[in-house]
Scaffold this motif. Structure first.
Motif, mmCIF file in Angstrom:
data_model
loop_
_atom_site.group_PDB
_atom_site.id
_atom_site.type_symbol
_atom_site.label_atom_id
_atom_site.label_comp_id
_atom_site.label_asym_id
_atom_site.label_seq_id
_atom_site.Cartn_x
_atom_site.Cartn_y
_atom_site.Cartn_z
ATOM 1 N N SER B 328 26.906 13.621 16.302
ATOM 2 C CA SER B 328 28.084 14.492 16.311
ATOM 3 C C SER B 328 29.224 13.832 17.081
ATOM 4 N N TYR B 329 30.355 13.830 16.423
ATOM 5 C CA TYR B 329 31.548 13.186 16.948
ATOM 6 C C TYR B 329 32.290 14.186 17.809
ATOM 7 N N ARG B 330 32.565 13.826 19.055
ATOM 8 C CA ARG B 330 33.217 14.753 19.981
ATOM 9 C C ARG B 330 34.518 14.207 20.515
ATOM 10 N N GLY B 331 35.253 13.520 19.670
ATOM 11 C CA GLY B 331 36.525 12.989 20.143
ATOM 12 C C GLY B 331 36.315 11.699 20.891
ATOM 13 N N SER B 332 36.161 11.806 22.197
ATOM 14 C CA SER B 332 36.046 10.575 22.966
ATOM 15 C C SER B 332 34.623 10.017 22.955
ATOM 16 N N THR B 333 33.659 10.870 22.691
ATOM 17 C CA THR B 333 32.282 10.368 22.679
ATOM 18 C C THR B 333 31.594 10.725 21.372
ATOM 19 N N LEU B 334 30.485 10.027 21.166
ATOM 20 C CA LEU B 334 29.682 10.270 19.980
ATOM 21 C C LEU B 334 28.282 10.593 20.483
ATOM 22 N N ASP B 335 27.790 11.780 20.154
ATOM 23 C CA ASP B 335 26.474 12.173 20.625
ATOM 24 C C ASP B 335 25.452 11.934 19.527
ATOM 25 N N THR B 336 24.312 11.377 19.904
ATOM 26 C CA THR B 336 23.279 11.075 18.924
ATOM 27 C C THR B 336 21.957 11.655 19.393
ATOM 28 N N THR B 337 21.247 12.292 18.473
ATOM 29 C CA THR B 337 19.907 12.765 18.791
ATOM 30 C C THR B 337 18.925 11.867 18.057
ATOM 31 N N ILE B 338 17.967 11.320 18.785
ATOM 32 C CA ILE B 338 17.030 10.369 18.190
ATOM 33 C C ILE B 338 15.617 10.878 18.389
ATOM 34 N N HIS B 339 14.843 10.830 17.296
ATOM 35 C CA HIS B 339 13.431 11.176 17.392
ATOM 36 C C HIS B 339 12.655 9.884 17.597
ATOM 37 N N LEU B 340 12.091 9.704 18.788
ATOM 38 C CA LEU B 340 11.344 8.477 19.064
ATOM 39 C C LEU B 340 10.021 8.503 18.321
ATOM 40 N N ASP B 341 9.585 7.338 17.869
ATOM 41 C CA ASP B 341 8.297 7.252 17.170
ATOM 42 C C ASP B 341 7.170 7.738 18.076
ATOM 43 N N ALA B 342 7.354 7.512 19.385
ATOM 44 C CA ALA B 342 6.298 7.902 20.325
ATOM 45 C C ALA B 342 6.241 9.406 20.568
ATOM 46 N N GLY B 343 7.189 10.160 20.025
ATOM 47 C CA GLY B 343 7.098 11.616 20.161
ATOM 48 C C GLY B 343 8.370 12.311 20.611
ATOM 49 N N PRO B 344 8.865 12.012 21.804
ATOM 50 C CA PRO B 344 9.966 12.826 22.315
ATOM 51 C C PRO B 344 11.273 12.663 21.541
ATOM 52 N N VAL B 345 12.098 13.663 21.678
ATOM 53 C CA VAL B 345 13.445 13.629 21.105
ATOM 54 C C VAL B 345 14.406 13.371 22.257
ATOM 55 N N VAL B 346 15.288 12.393 22.128
ATOM 56 C CA VAL B 346 16.214 12.084 23.217
ATOM 57 C C VAL B 346 17.653 12.174 22.720
ATOM 58 N N ASP B 353 33.981 4.030 19.749
ATOM 59 C CA ASP B 353 34.753 2.816 19.520
ATOM 60 C C ASP B 353 34.610 2.496 18.042
ATOM 61 N N GLU B 354 35.664 2.680 17.265
ATOM 62 C CA GLU B 354 35.507 2.587 15.805
ATOM 63 C C GLU B 354 35.230 1.163 15.329
ATOM 64 N N ASP B 355 35.517 0.147 16.164
ATOM 65 C CA ASP B 355 35.279 -1.229 15.732
ATOM 66 C C ASP B 355 33.833 -1.656 15.945
ATOM 67 N N ASP B 356 33.106 -0.868 16.711
ATOM 68 C CA ASP B 356 31.736 -1.227 17.041
ATOM 69 C C ASP B 356 30.822 -0.915 15.863
ATOM 70 N N PRO B 357 30.104 -1.926 15.351
ATOM 71 C CA PRO B 357 29.233 -1.665 14.181
ATOM 72 C C PRO B 357 28.134 -0.661 14.495
ATOM 73 N N ASP B 358 27.796 -0.536 15.769
ATOM 74 C CA ASP B 358 26.748 0.412 16.138
ATOM 75 C C ASP B 358 27.108 1.848 15.781
ATOM 76 N N PHE B 359 28.355 2.099 15.541
ATOM 77 C CA PHE B 359 28.742 3.477 15.256
ATOM 78 C C PHE B 359 28.612 3.848 13.792
ATOM 79 N N ASP B 360 28.022 2.928 13.003
ATOM 80 C CA ASP B 360 27.888 3.214 11.576
ATOM 81 C C ASP B 360 26.528 3.787 11.203
ATOM 82 N N TYR B 361 25.717 4.128 12.195
ATOM 83 C CA TYR B 361 24.384 4.646 11.871
ATOM 84 C C TYR B 361 24.450 5.907 11.027
ATOM 85 N N ARG B 362 23.465 5.985 10.116
ATOM 86 C CA ARG B 362 23.351 7.186 9.298
ATOM 87 C C ARG B 362 22.164 7.997 9.804
#
Ligand SMILES: Nc1ncnc2c1ncn2[C@@H]1O[C@H](COP(=O)(O)OP(=O)(O)OP(=O)(O)O)[C@@H](O)[C@H]1O
Ligand SMILES: [Mg+2]
Lengths: 261, 386
Positions: B328-346, B353-362
C-alpha cells in the motif's frame, strides 16, 4: 382538519385547567354574593376580606410558617444533599431511603405520627409543632432537587477548586453555592407552595391558638363559599403567578450565561 | 532513516534513564495504591527534573490517572511518598501543594467567565487589583484567549475550553503541571495544533509537565521522557528513542509502534555484544549485551522500517524468503506485507523512491526479506498471553 382538531384539543385542556380558576377570580369581583350571575364589578369582597381579622391572621400565620419552613428545609436539604453526594459514610443509603419513604408515605400517616410524637414529648400544638412538621414534609423534596443538580455537575469541579487552592469553606462559598443557586431557589419555591397549601398535616398538628389559611378557608366554606375567600384566592393566584415569573426569569438569565452546560 | 543509530550500546553505558536526585523537582518514591483489594499502582518511582516534559503512556485502566491524583493530593498512597523540591508532601491536601492539574473534562467553573476562572487560584492566594489583572491577562495571552476573556465556558468550543483550563492552571506558577489526557477529546487536526502549542508553552514557562496519554504518537513526539505503564507498574522509563529503539520488554515493543517478531533460540555468544541466534532454518548474528543463556527462547525484534526487500542473493546478509501479500502506497512511504515461508507475516515500510527497481514488486512475487544489521533487538520470550 388535523390542525383544527389539535387546536380544539389544546383549547379543551386549557379550559379544563383554567376555567375553575377564572370563575373564582371573576366571582371575586362580582357584586352577586353567590356568584350565580354577573351583577356588576366590585372590590368590596377585598375590603371585607381585609376586615375579617380571623382570615387575615390565618394568612399571616400561613405566610410565616411557609417562609420559615421553606428556608429551613432548603438549608437543611442543601447540606444533606451535599453530604450524600460528597461523602461515603455508614448509613448513607438508609438515610436516603428513609427520606424517599417520607415522600411516598401518605400525608395522613405522617400527620398521625407527628401528632403522636409531639404529644409524646410534650410539645404544645401551635407554631413550633406546625413549623417542625412542615420542614419534615418539605425536606425530601429539597434534598431531591439539590441532589439532582449536584449529580449534574462535573464531579471534577470540586477537585479543580481544591487544586487551585480553595479550602472547604471557600469551595462551598465560591463554587458549590453559586452553582446550586437555581436548585436552591426552586427548592425554596416548592417548599413554600407545599407548606402554604397543606391541609392534612396542619389539621393534625396545629392547635386552636394558631390557625392557618387552608384550615380557615376549609372551615369557612363548610357553610358555602364566601366571596371573601374568592378575593383571597385571587390574591394567592396572583402571588403564585409572580413567583413563577420570577423563577422563569432567573432560569432565562442562567441560560444566557450558558450555564446550563 | 539513514540517520538512525542504534542506541542501546550507549544507553547501557551511562544509563540516562536515571537522573540525579539533586536537580529533580518532583520525586515519586515507591508509591503503591490499591482500591478495595485491586492493585492500581505498584511500587512506582519516578524523578522529574525542572522543565522536563514527561508523558505517562499506557492502556486504559493501568493507573495513570490514579498516579496523577496521588501527586496532586486527591488520593492518599498506601505506601511510598511524594517529594516536591525535596520536601515530603505526601500528607498535604491538594490546596497546599504547588502542583496544578488540567482535568480531562476541563472542569471549568460554569458560573464564572473565562477571566474569572483564570483568576480563581490567584484570588485565593490573595492577589487583587492591577497585579491580578496583569497576571490573568498574561496567562490568557499565553494561550491566545484574551479576546474571549468575558465569555462563559458554556459558550466555548472544546479547544478553547482546553486553553482556558491550561491558563487557569499555569497562572498559579506550579512547580509541576499535571495534564490528564488533555487532548483526547479534540479532533485529530486540533489535537496536532494543541500538541505544538503545549510544547511551546512548556518551553516558555519552564515548568515540568506530566502528561497522561494512551496515544503513543503523542508520547513520542512531545516528551523528553516517556513512562510506559503496564498494569499498575512502570514497564520502562526512557527518552522516546530509547523506548522505541530499545524497548525493555516485548510489552513495550508491542505497545509503541509497529513491530515484527522473529522467534528464535540462543545458540551462543560471540564476544560481549554479539549473540548467535537460531531463527527458523538460519543462524544469525544479533547485537545484544543482555544476559541470555544458550538454549533460551528469544524474540528478534525489527521495526517495519528496519526491514529490506531484495531479489539480489549476492548480499552477505541473513535473509528469509517470503511472498508479497499486499502493498500500500502512503505518499512518502510504501508499506508491504510479506508472508514468510517460515510462517510469520511481517510488515515492511520503505521510503518511496520511484527510480528504485525494488518498488516494482507485484502481489504474490517472491522476495528476500533482510534487515539492516545491528538494528535488531533481542528480548527474552515472555508468556505469549501478554
Ligand atoms: N476511586 C476509585 N475507587 C475504586 N477504584 C478505582 C478508583 N479510581 C480508580 N479505580 C480503578 O483503578 C484502576 C485504574 O484507574 P485509572 O483511572 O488510574 O486508570 P487510567 O490508566 O487513568 O485509565 P484510563 O486511560 O481509562 O483513564 C481502574 O481499574 C479503576 O477502575
Ligand atoms: Mg485516566
Amino acid at each position: 382538519m388535523r390542525k383544527s382538531l389539535r387546536l380544539l384539543f389544546f383549547c379543551g385542556i386549557f379550559l379544563y385547567l383554567y376555567v375553575p380558576i377564572a370563575i373564582l377570580i371573576i366571582n371575586a369581583f362580582n357584586l352577586n354574593r353567590y356568584g350565580l350571575r354577573w351583577d356588576g364589578f366590585t372590590l368590596k369582597w377585598f375590603t371585607a376580606m381585609a376586615a375579617n381579622p380571623g382570615l387575615m391572621e390565618a394568612t399571616r400565620h400561613s405566610l410565616t410558617i411557609a417562609i420559615c419552613a421553606a428556608s429551613a428545609a432548603t438549608a437543611i436539604g442543601c447540606l444533606a444533599a451535599i453530604g450524600f453526594t460528597r461523602y461515603r459514610f455508614v448509613g448513607r443509603r438508609i438515610l436516603q431511603g428513609t427520606l424517599m419513604t417520607l415522600m411516598m408515605a401518605p400525608d395522613i400517616i405522617l400527620a398521625i405520627s407527628l401528632l403522636v410524637l409531639f404529644v409524646g414529648i410534650g410539645i404544645a400544638l401551635g407554631f413550633w409543632s406546625l413549623l417542625l412538621s412542615h420542614i419534615t414534609f418539605c425536606l425530601p423534596f429539597t434534598v431531591m432537587t439539590v441532589t439532582a443538580r449536584l449529580q449534574g455537575f462535573d464531579r471534577f469541579l470540586l477537585d479543580a477548586a481544591r487544586d487551585l487552592g480553595a479550602s472547604e469553606g471557600q469551595l462551598l462559598r465560591r463554587v458549590v453555592l453559586p452553582l446550586l443557586r437555581p436548585a436552591l431557589l426552586s427548592s425554596w419555591l416548592l417548599s413554600f407552595t407545599l407548606s402554604l397549601d397543606d391541609v392534612i398535616v396542619s389539621s393534625f398538628v396545629t392547635g386552636p391558638s394558631y390557625d392557618v389559611l387552608p384550615l380557615k378557608i376549609f372551615s369557612m366554606v363548610k357553610v358555602g363559599v364566601k366571596p371573601e375567600v374568592n378575593a383571597l384566592a385571587t390574591l394567592m393566584v396572583a402571588l403564585s403567578l409572580v413567583l413563577v415569573v420570577i423563577s422563569q426569569l432567573l432560569v432565562k438569565e442562567r441560560d444566557k450565561n450558558g450555564k446550563n452546560k | 532513516m539513514t540517520g538512525k543509530r542504534r542506541l542501546h550500546q550507549q544507553i547501557s553505558a551511562h544509563n540516562p534513564g536515571k537522573i540525579a536526585v539533586s536537580d529533580s523537582v518532583l520525586s515519586i518514591r515507591g508509591l503503591s495504591k490499591a482500591f478495595g483489594g485491586l492493585k492500581v499502582l505498584t511500587d512506582i518511582s519516578l524523578e522529574v527534573s525542572q522543565g522536563e516534559f514527561i508523558t505517562l503512556l499506557g492502556p486504559s485502566g493501568c493507573g495513570k490517572t490514579t498516579l496523577l491524583r496521588l501527586v496532586a493530593g486527591f488520593e492518599k498512597p498506601d505506601r511510598g511518598s511524594v517529594y516536591l523540591d525535596g520536601v515530603d508532601i505526601s500528607s498535604l491536601p491538594p490546596e497546599k501543594r504547588q502542583v496544578n492539574t488540567v482535568f480531562q473534562s476541563y472542569a471549568l467553573f460554569p458560573h464564572m467567565t473565562v477571566a474569572a476562572n483564570v483568576a480563581f487560584g490567584l484570588e485565593l492566594k490573595g492577589f487583587r487589583g492591577r497585579e491580578l489583572n496583569d497576571r490573568v491577562n498574561q496567562a490568557l495571552d499565553q494561550v491566545r484567549m484574551r479576546e474571549l476573556a468575558d465569555r462563559y465556558p458554556g459558550r466555548l468550543s472544546g479547544g478553547q475550553q482546553q486553553r482556558v483550563a491550561i491558563a487557569r492552571a499555569v497562572v498559579n506558577t506550579p512547580r509541576v503541571l499535571l495534564l490528564d489526557e488533555p487532548l483526547s477529546a479534540l479532533d485529530a487536526r486540533l489535537r496536532r495544533d494543541m500538541q505544538i502549542e503545549l510544547k511551546r508553552l512548556q518551553r516558555e514557562l519552564g515548568i515540568a509537565f506530566i502528561l497522561v496519554t494512551h496515544d503513543q504518537d503523542e508520547a513520542l513526539s512531545m516528551s523528553d521522557r516517556v513512562v510506559v505503564m503496564q498494569d499498575s507498574r512502570i514497564a520502562q522509563i526512557g527518552t522516546p528513542r530509547e523506548v522505541y529503539e530499545d524497548p525493555a520488554n516485548l510489552y513495550v515493543a508491542r505497545f509503541i509502534g509497529d513491530i515484527n517478531l522473529f522467534p528464535g533460540t540462543v545458540i551462543g555468544r560471540n564476544g560481549k555484544n554479539e549473540l548467535q541466534v537460531q531463527i527458523f532454518d538460519r543462524r544469525v548474528l544479533a547485537r545484544s549485551d543482555k544476559a541470555l543463556q544458550p538454549g533460551q527462547l528469544v524474540q528478534l525484534l525489527l521495526r517495519p522500517e528496519d526491514l529490506r526487500l531484495t531479489e539480489d542473493a549476492a548480499e552477505k546478509v541473513p535473509f528469509f524468503w517470503g511472498s508479497i501479500m499486499e502493498r500500500s502506497y502512503r505518499g512518502s512511504t510504501l508499506d508491504t506485507t510479506i508472508h514468510l515461508d517460515a510462517g510469520p507475516v511481517v510488515r515492511a515500510c520503505e521510503f518511496f523512491d520511484e527510480d528504485d527497481p525494488d518498488f516494482d514488486y507485484r502481489v504474490g512475487e517472491r522476495v528476500k526479506v533482510s534487515w539492516v544489521q545491528g538494528w535488531e533487538v533481542v528480548l527474552p520470550d515472555e508468556d505469549p498471553t501478554h
